[in-house]
Write a protein that holds these residues in place. Structure first.
Motif, short mmCIF file in Angstrom:
data_model
loop_
_atom_site.label_atom_id
_atom_site.label_comp_id
_atom_site.label_asym_id
_atom_site.label_seq_id
_atom_site.Cartn_x
_atom_site.Cartn_y
_atom_site.Cartn_z
N MET A 1 -9.02 -28.89 4.62
CA MET A 1 -8.59 -27.39 4.07
C MET A 1 -9.79 -26.86 3.82
SD MET A 1 -4.88 -28.15 2.32
CE MET A 1 -4.90 -26.41 1.93
N LYS A 2 -9.71 -25.36 4.04
CA LYS A 2 -11.07 -24.67 3.49
C LYS A 2 -10.74 -24.24 2.10
CE LYS A 2 -11.93 -22.10 7.50
NZ LYS A 2 -11.18 -22.75 8.50
N SER A 3 -11.76 -24.64 1.08
CA SER A 3 -11.75 -24.14 -0.08
C SER A 3 -11.49 -22.65 -0.34
CB SER A 3 -13.06 -24.69 -0.88
OG SER A 3 -14.20 -23.99 -0.62
N PHE A 4 -11.36 -22.24 -1.61
CA PHE A 4 -11.20 -20.61 -1.91
C PHE A 4 -12.36 -19.95 -1.67
CE2 PHE A 4 -12.10 -17.80 -5.33
CZ PHE A 4 -11.31 -16.56 -4.85
N TYR A 5 -13.61 -20.75 -1.95
CA TYR A 5 -14.96 -20.03 -1.86
C TYR A 5 -15.14 -20.14 -0.20
CZ TYR A 5 -14.79 -20.96 -6.59
OH TYR A 5 -14.23 -21.08 -7.99
N GLN A 6 -14.99 -21.17 0.45
CA GLN A 6 -15.04 -21.30 1.89
C GLN A 6 -14.46 -20.08 2.68
OE1 GLN A 6 -14.20 -25.21 3.76
NE2 GLN A 6 -15.85 -24.78 5.43
N GLN A 7 -13.09 -19.96 2.36
CA GLN A 7 -12.13 -19.00 2.98
C GLN A 7 -12.97 -17.31 2.81
OE1 GLN A 7 -9.58 -19.53 4.99
NE2 GLN A 7 -10.17 -17.30 5.42
N ASN A 8 -13.45 -17.26 1.33
CA ASN A 8 -14.12 -16.05 1.07
C ASN A 8 -15.48 -15.92 1.94
OD1 ASN A 8 -12.33 -15.50 -1.03
ND2 ASN A 8 -13.41 -16.26 -2.52
N ARG A 9 -16.12 -16.73 2.38
CA ARG A 9 -17.09 -16.92 3.17
C ARG A 9 -16.66 -16.46 4.76
NH1 ARG A 9 -18.94 -21.33 0.36
NH2 ARG A 9 -18.68 -22.85 2.19
N VAL A 10 -15.59 -16.92 5.05
CA VAL A 10 -14.94 -17.03 6.35
C VAL A 10 -14.52 -15.21 6.63
CG1 VAL A 10 -13.05 -17.36 7.73
CG2 VAL A 10 -14.37 -19.18 6.84
N LEU A 12 -15.64 -12.90 4.77
CA LEU A 12 -16.72 -11.68 4.80
C LEU A 12 -17.49 -11.74 6.27
CD1 LEU A 12 -18.87 -9.84 3.60
CD2 LEU A 12 -20.16 -12.05 2.69
N PHE A 13 -17.58 -13.00 6.78
CA PHE A 13 -18.04 -13.27 8.32
C PHE A 13 -17.09 -12.24 9.12
CE2 PHE A 13 -20.49 -17.46 7.52
CZ PHE A 13 -21.58 -17.09 7.74
N ALA A 14 -15.98 -12.27 9.20
CA ALA A 14 -15.37 -11.33 10.11
C ALA A 14 -15.49 -9.97 9.74
CB ALA A 14 -13.64 -11.90 9.55
N LYS A 15 -16.17 -9.56 8.60
CA LYS A 15 -16.37 -8.24 8.33
C LYS A 15 -17.78 -7.70 8.84
CE LYS A 15 -13.02 -7.63 4.71
NZ LYS A 15 -12.45 -6.32 5.35
N ASN A 66 -22.84 -17.98 16.67
CA ASN A 66 -22.28 -18.73 15.82
C ASN A 66 -22.47 -18.33 14.29
OD1 ASN A 66 -20.67 -20.49 17.56
ND2 ASN A 66 -22.81 -21.44 17.87
N THR A 67 -21.78 -18.72 13.19
CA THR A 67 -21.94 -18.55 11.91
C THR A 67 -22.33 -19.63 11.22
OG1 THR A 67 -19.71 -18.94 11.22
CG2 THR A 67 -19.95 -16.84 11.87
#
Length: 435
Positions: A1-10, A12-15, A66-67
Motif C-alpha cells: 500500500m502507498k504511504s500517505f507521503y508516497q500518495q502525495n507524490r503520486v 503531485l506527479f499527476a499535476k 516514467n516518474t
C-alpha cells in the motif's frame, strides 16, 4: 500500500507536465547563538512529500516517460552521529521512505546534471528562488554546454507553489485525522492554562502548564510560538514575550496550538485571571463570542471565503454601537472601516501543516468558495488598549480573541476544537471548580 507521503507524490506527479522536475528541500539548521542550533523542523512542503525530518535534504521528482523520486540526504557518519544524533543514511532511505532512489547530498551537483538532462521545466517554490539561483544557474550553464551532444537544458522555471499548495488546501482523511488529534490536544492544553492561572504569577508559568499538557498528550512541539498575554499585552496581536506579571483583575488571552505529526492546532481562549469577569469584560467577551458564532454558522460549501469575516464584522460593529464605543449607522461604520482601531485583522486563515497554511484565498481576483476538505480558523477579536483616549476607561486594557478550527464538510462544517467552556457562564463555572 502507498504511504500517505508516497500518495502525495503520486498526486503531485499527476499535476506536473511531461519532461518536468520538481525540487523541494528540507531546509538547513539555523544557529541560535554561538554553536547552539534552533530546533530543526523540515519545510512543510518537503515533509508533505517525504515524511522525512532531517536537515540538508533535497527531493527531486522527475517526470519523463516514467516518474521517479530521488532523495539527496546526509550520509551516515559515526563521528557526527555521536555528537549530533542518528541519521537515516542513504542505504535505508528508499525502503524507509518508499522512494525510488537515494543519494548522498554530497552528490547533488553531479547528479542534478543527469536528472535535468532533456527536461523542459523546473518546478520549485518561488519563495525559495533566491536560495536556488546559484545552483540552478550553474546547472543550466553546464547543460547548455552539452548541446552538441544532443542534450537540452530546461527552458522554463515554474512556481511549484501553484501546484503543490493547491493540493495542500484540501485535506485527505489521514490529514483530517491528524488535525482532529492536534485540535483536541490543543483543547487539553488550553484547559490546563485556564486552571494554572490561579497558581501562576507570571505569563510564562501559564505557558509552561499549557505546553506541558501538549507534550503529555503526544505533541512533541508547539505549532507556533505560544501567546500568553495578560491585560494590555492582549492588545498586541502577536505578543510572544510572555514575561509580564499577571494582573489578577484582568483577562488573559492564550493563543496556542499543538502539532501532531506535522499538523497544527490553533486555539485562542480568553478568560479572567480571577475566574470572574467584570461587567465590561463580560460585555465585550459575549460580543466577540456572538460574532464567532455568526461566522461559523455562515461557513458551508459554496459560500465565499470572506462570508465568515463579513458576518463577524457586522455583529462586532453593531455591538460596539450598542455599547457606545462607536456611534453612527452600522453600514456606514463598516464602509468607513471605523471598527479597525478595535478589530484590525481578518476572521481566520487556512490551517494545516503550517498554522497560517498555504493556498490561495482568491481565484481570478475573486474570493474562492468553501469546499469540503478545507480547514480554516475562525477568530474574531476586540482590542481596546489604554491608548484609545476617546473611549471610556472602563473598556481599557481589554483584549479578547476567540478562535476555533473548522473543517468544511459536505453538509456544512465541523468544529474540531470542541470541549472548551466558551460562554461567560461556562467559563466562570468551570474555573470555579478548579480553585
Amino acid at each position: 500500500m502507498k504511504s500517505f507521503y508516497q500518495q502525495n507524490r503520486v498526486n503531485l506527479f499527476a499535476k506536473m507536465p511531461e519532461n518536468s522536475v520538481a525540487i523541494v528541500a528540507s531546509g538547513e539548521e539555523a544557529i541560535r547563538n554561538r554553536d547552539v542550533e534552533f530546533e530543526f523542523r523540515a519545510e512543510s512542503d518537503f515533509f508533505y512529500l517525504t515524511g522525512f525530518q532531517e536537515p540538508d535534504s533535497v527531493l527531486f521528482l522527475v517526470k519523463q516517460a516514467n516518474t521517479k523520486s530521488v532523495l539527496f540526504l546526509r550520509p551516515k557518519d559515526p563521528e557526527q552521529e555521536t555528537w549530533q544524533g542518528r541519521r537515516l543514511g542513504v542505504d535505508s532511505a528508499c525502503e524507509k521512505l518508499q522512494l525510488d532512489h537515494a543519494r548522498s547530498i554530497e552528490e547533488l551537483d553531479e547528479q542534478a546534471l543527469v536528472l535535468l538532462e532533456n527536461i523542459e521545466s523546473i518546478y520549485l517554490s518561488f519563495s525559495h528562488l533566491s536560495k536556488w539561483s546559484e545552483s540552478i544557474n550553474g546547472w543550466l550553464e553546464q547543460l547548455k554546454q552539452k548541446v552538441r551532444k544532443g542534450i537540452s537544458a530546461p527552458s522554463q522555471i515554474c512556481d511549484l507553489d501553484k501546484l503543490l499548495h493547491e493540493m495542500r488546501v484540501f485535506k485527505s482523511e489521514e490529514e483530517i485525522s491528524r488535525m482532529r488529534q492536534a485540535a483536541q490536544v490543543s483543547v487539553k492544553g488550553h484547559l490546563a492554562a485556564m486552571k494554572a492561572v490561579f497558581n501562576s504569577e507570571y505569563e510564562y508559568q501559564v505557558q509552561a502548564a499549557l505546553e506541558c499538557e501538549f507534550m503529555q498528550h503526544g505533541s512533541a512541539r508547539v505549532a507556533f510560538n505560544s501567546i500568553v498575554a495578560s491585560a494590555n499585552n492582549a492588545c498586541i496581536l502577536h505578543y510572544t514575550e510572555n514575561r509580564s506579571k499577571i494582573d489578577k483583575s484582568a483577562l488573559v488571552l492564550v493563543d496556542a496550538g499543538a502539532e501532531i505529526e506535522g499538523y497544527a492546532g490553533d486555539i485562542t481562549t480568553t478568560f479572567p485571571a480571577s475566574g470572574k469577569f467584570s461587567d465590561a469584560q463580560a460585555s465585550l467577551y459575549s460580543l466577540v463570542l456572538k460574532a464567532q458564532h455568526a461566522a461559523i454558522e455562515a461557513i458551508k460549501p459554496g459560500e465565499r471565503y470572506d462570508v465568515a469575516h463579513q458576518a463577524s464584522l457586522r455583529v462586532l460593529t453593531a455591538g460596539l454601537v450598542e455599547l457606545g464605543i462607536l456611534q453612527g449607522s452600522v453600514d456606514d461604520l463598516i464602509y468607513d472601516e471605523a471598527y479597525k482601531p478595535f478589530f484590525m485583522h481578518g476572521t481566520g486563515h487556512w490551517l494545516g501543516m503550517d498554522v497560517h497554511d498555504v493556498g490561495d484565498y482568491k481565484i481570478n481576483k475573486e474570493w474562492r468558495n468553501f469546499e469540503p476538505g478545507m480547514v480554516v480558523t475562525v477568530e474574531p477579536g476586540l482590542y481596546i488598549s489604554a491608548e484609545h483616549k476617546n473611549v471610556d476607561s472602563k473598556w481599557h486594557n481589554i483584549g479578547i480573541r476567540i478562535e476555533d478550527d473548522i473543517l468544511i464538510t459536505e453538509s456544512g462544517n465541523e468544529v474540531l476544537t470542541t470541549g472548551l467552556p466558551r460562554t461567560v457562564e461556562e467559563i466562570e463555572s468551570w474555573m470555579a471548580r478548579q480553585k
